[in-house]
Scaffold this active site. Structure first.
Site, PDB file in Angstrom:
ATOM      1  N   HIS A   1      -1.181   9.056  -7.170  1.00  0.00           N
ATOM      2  CA  HIS A   1      -2.010   7.845  -7.285  1.00  0.00           C
ATOM      3  C   HIS A   1      -2.786   7.530  -6.010  1.00  0.00           C
ATOM      4  O   HIS A   1      -3.282   6.424  -5.851  1.00  0.00           O
ATOM      5  CB  HIS A   1      -1.137   6.649  -7.687  1.00  0.00           C
ATOM      6  CG  HIS A   1      -0.600   6.752  -9.083  1.00  0.00           C
ATOM      7  ND1 HIS A   1       0.377   5.920  -9.592  1.00  0.00           N
ATOM      8  CD2 HIS A   1      -0.918   7.596 -10.098  1.00  0.00           C
ATOM      9  CE1 HIS A   1       0.644   6.259 -10.851  1.00  0.00           C
ATOM     10  NE2 HIS A   1      -0.122   7.277 -11.170  1.00  0.00           N
TER      11      HIS A   1
ATOM     12  N   GLY B   1      13.517   6.217  -9.205  1.00  0.00           N
ATOM     13  CA  GLY B   1      12.892   4.921  -8.931  1.00  0.00           C
ATOM     14  C   GLY B   1      11.571   4.664  -9.626  1.00  0.00           C
ATOM     15  O   GLY B   1      10.689   4.043  -9.042  1.00  0.00           O
ATOM     16  N   THR B   2      11.448   5.131 -10.852  1.00  0.00           N
ATOM     17  CA  THR B   2      10.243   4.792 -11.613  1.00  0.00           C
ATOM     18  C   THR B   2      10.630   4.251 -12.981  1.00  0.00           C
ATOM     19  O   THR B   2      11.601   4.716 -13.578  1.00  0.00           O
ATOM     20  CB  THR B   2       9.278   6.001 -11.752  1.00  0.00           C
ATOM     21  OG1 THR B   2       8.192   5.619 -12.616  1.00  0.00           O
ATOM     22  CG2 THR B   2       9.942   7.250 -12.286  1.00  0.00           C
TER      23      THR B   2
ATOM     24  N   CYS C   1     -15.804   6.956  -0.178  1.00  0.00           N
ATOM     25  CA  CYS C   1     -17.081   6.259  -0.204  1.00  0.00           C
ATOM     26  C   CYS C   1     -17.507   6.003  -1.643  1.00  0.00           C
ATOM     27  O   CYS C   1     -17.299   6.848  -2.517  1.00  0.00           O
ATOM     28  CB  CYS C   1     -18.128   7.093   0.526  1.00  0.00           C
ATOM     29  SG  CYS C   1     -19.705   6.244   0.602  1.00  0.00           S
TER      30      CYS C   1
ATOM     31  N   VAL D   1       1.866   5.008  -3.092  1.00  0.00           N
ATOM     32  CA  VAL D   1       0.703   5.135  -2.215  1.00  0.00           C
ATOM     33  C   VAL D   1       1.074   4.749  -0.778  1.00  0.00           C
ATOM     34  O   VAL D   1       0.215   4.530   0.051  1.00  0.00           O
ATOM     35  CB  VAL D   1      -0.466   4.263  -2.751  1.00  0.00           C
ATOM     36  CG1 VAL D   1      -0.976   4.795  -4.078  1.00  0.00           C
ATOM     37  CG2 VAL D   1      -0.067   2.790  -2.891  1.00  0.00           C
ATOM     38  N   ASP D   2       2.397   4.659  -0.506  1.00  0.00           N
ATOM     39  CA  ASP D   2       2.843   4.118   0.781  1.00  0.00           C
ATOM     40  C   ASP D   2       2.980   5.161   1.895  1.00  0.00           C
ATOM     41  O   ASP D   2       3.194   4.808   3.059  1.00  0.00           O
ATOM     42  CB  ASP D   2       4.175   3.353   0.618  1.00  0.00           C
ATOM     43  CG  ASP D   2       5.293   4.204  -0.007  1.00  0.00           C
ATOM     44  OD1 ASP D   2       5.318   5.427   0.193  1.00  0.00           O
ATOM     45  OD2 ASP D   2       6.150   3.615  -0.700  1.00  0.00           O
TER      46      ASP D   2
END
Ligand code: OAD
Length: 259
Positions: free
Chosen positions: A134, A206-207, A142, A105-106
């Site tokens: 993600h 990387g997971t 909202c 999420v970066d």
């Protein structure tokens, strides 16, 4: 086969393949300074996900949840894409049939893509944008109406009133992140599954490959006859199902295998 031979084989495979799906996780950003989730210093070692990353947690204490996401935004905001992100960005810019699906999420894949596009004076096609499975730390949605949008400003989590609120309906805004117990955006998931099933190569970087449904994407590639390549310094739950596992970090290995 020596590690050098395997690296060369994967390089040749990626050079000859057109349809490539890259699935990334927190490890691809580790060398940029972004913490992973399950490593020895991982976020889930020191924080309890059920108190911070569930809809129930947000309902119970939105201030605490926003404080945590504000802290993470601060860390990530000071980080830059690393050589792994850059190599992937160049590949997706060059090959319109290569696509990144990330659990992160970066926003660092998108930043790397912008940087690579600027360097080549080439506008990235919408179809080259990473699929953010993600969500994003820098988007909000909202809790009262369908409004969603970018949000990069600081988060004031000193009180419930100071938290970000919707300019349309006044309800509380929440991070646009898929929390535990929530479903992924169905359109994004369907696109990722279609790409995985059609891919000649699924490159998994990387997971720990333990969170579903992302962890199933390489298996779709394998079932359709494609190759699965893993890049990770550690063995993971995917390793036994991968055709090749390159043991090393993203910033070290990716520039050596991507055309
Ligand atoms: P994890 O923290 O579970 O796994 C990170 C992986 O990266 C591990 O397998 C490490 O061995 C590997 N790694 C560490 N450093 C690396 C490096 N420099 N180069 C390459 N690999 C490296 O993170 P994820 O698998 O991304 O979900 O976690 C999946 C999801 O679980 C996250 O998206 C998050 C979390 O709960 C949500 O927040 C919705």
């Amino acid at each position: 086969m020596t590690p050098g031979d395997e690296l060369g084989e994967v390089r040749d495979l990626l050079k000859s393949a057109r349809r490539i799906l890259v699935l990334t996780g927190a490890g691809v950003s580790a060398e940029s300074g972004v913490p992973t989730f399950r490593g020895s210093d991982g976020l889930w070692k020191n924080h309890r996900p059920e108190l911070l990353a569930t809809p129930e947690a947000f309902h119970r204490d939105p201030r605490l949840v926003w404080e945590w996401y504000g802290w993470r935004r601060g860390i990530v905001g000071a980080c830059n894409p690393n050589a792994g992100h850059d190599a992937l960005a160049r590949t997706t810019l060059r090959n319109s049939d290569a696509r990144i699906a990330t659990q992160n999420v970066d926003g660092l894949h998108a930043s790397a893509l912008e940087k690579a596009a600027e360097a080549t004076v080439r506008e990235p096609l919408p179809s080259t944008r990473p699929l953010e499975l993600h969500g994003s730390l820098f988007r909000v949605r909202c809790t009262g109406c369908p409004v969603t949008g970018k949000h990069r400003g600081p988060i004031d989590a000193t009180s419930a009133h100071s938290l970000p609120h919707c300019s349309e309906c006044g309800a509380l805004l929440r991070p646009d992140i898929v929390w535990f117990g929530e479903a992924l955006d169905p359109q994004i998931l369907e696109e990722a599954m279609t790409l995985a099933a059609a891919a000649e190569v699924c490159l998994v970087v990387g997971t720990s490959s333990v969170v579903q449904p992302a962890a199933s994407l390489p298996r779709l590639t394998r079932q359709s006859g494609g190759r699965v390549v893993e890049v990770n310094p550690e063995e993971t739950s995917l390793t036994s199902a991968a055709h090749s596992s390159l043991r090393g970090t993203a910033a070290h290995i990716l520039p050596r295998i991507l055309p």
